[in-house]
Design an enzyme around this catalytic site. Structure first.
Site: not given
Length: 272
Positions: A22, A68, A72, A93, A108, A134, A159, A219
């Site tokens: 990060s 992160t 989340k 977040n 976000d 999702a 999924t 993202l």
């Protein structure tokens, strides 16, 4: 009613697993230096089983910070209070401490919205958006899209049950696509809201399936951009990875913690 006591945090953390990649510590430390705020910001690798205990300790010390992947959504259930936006997304977040209790927010949403509208170069009115994934990141995207006039979103993930559940939560704007091609059909904006491409050159969607007029927001961010973004640009598409989103959501988080705007130029300079 007594107002909640909010103290500017002296310690800021990023909780995730893993977190070694990060850039959040670098950008937030730059913002702190620019504002002459004496506070620390560190990345803390926390496995899922230890998240609740870590948050309890942070609350006791009056800390604040960021969450992160993959925590989340789990963090949202562990907050004492959620902002309306975080409650809508079901993911946190950004958090801080009020009266010894943790409050969770989601920046976000604002980060994505700012970057996406800048990329497409116009009001997001009537956009058709394809969302790949999702989870919490996808929910943040949809929380932005549902406020765009006449916009619609199609969600696809590997999924099916999670896809349908997320679409049901945003039924006013979103539908669950059974096949990837169905989600991409007619899409003006395609968003990768999965971790695909974070650690390797895997791509979430073959760029050959995208419309020539589509814009792409990944993202995920990696040094030199993700392969998916590079391929999209090579095809002539407008595309951006998650780095501008990271900067913007981080700047919004900084304002939540300290009540002052963050120095975005300093944040960008820290990672260039």
């Amino acid at each position: 009613m007594t107002a909640a006591r909010v103290t500017a945090p002296a310690r800021l953390v990023l909780l995730g697993h893993p977190v070694g990649h990060s850039l959040s510590p670098a950008i937030q430390r730059a913002a702190l230096r620019s504002a002459a705020i004496q506070a620390s910001y560190e990345a803390v690798d926390v496995e899922a089983a230890a998240l609740a205990a870590a948050l309890r300790q942070l609350a006791a010390s009056g800390a604040a910070g960021n969450i992160t992947i993959p925590h989340k959504e789990a963090a949202a259930a562990l907050m004492a209070r959620l902002t309306p936006l975080a409650a809508r997304v079901g993911a946190v977040n950004t958090f801080w401490t009020e009266d010894g209790a943790l409050v969770g927010d989601n920046t976000d949403v604002g980060g994505f919205e700012t970057v996406a509208t800048s990329l497409i170069g116009r009001s997001p009115e009537s956009l058709r958006v394809a969302v790949i994934g999702a989870g919490g990141a996808a929910a943040a995207v949809l929380a932005a899209v549902e406020h765009w006039p006449a916009a619609r979103a199609a969600i696809w993930s590997r999924t099916r049950a999670r896809t349908e559940s997320l679409a049901a939560r945003y039924s006013g704007v979103a539908t669950a696509a059974e096949f990837l091609a169905d989600a991409l059909r007619g899409a003006d904006l395609v968003v990768n809201a999965t971790p695909i491409g974070l650690h390797d050159d895997a791509i979430p969607v073959p760029v050959a399936l995208l419309r020539h007029s589509a814009a792409v927001v990944d993202l995920v961010y990696r040094p030199g951009e993700t392969l998916w973004v590079r391929q999209a640009k090579a095809r002539g598409l407008r595309a951006v990875d998650g780095l501008p989103v990271l900067i913007e959501q981080g700047a919004l988080a900084f304002t939540r913690w300290f009540g002052a705007p963050a120095d975005r130029e300093a944040m960008w300079a820290s990672i260039r």
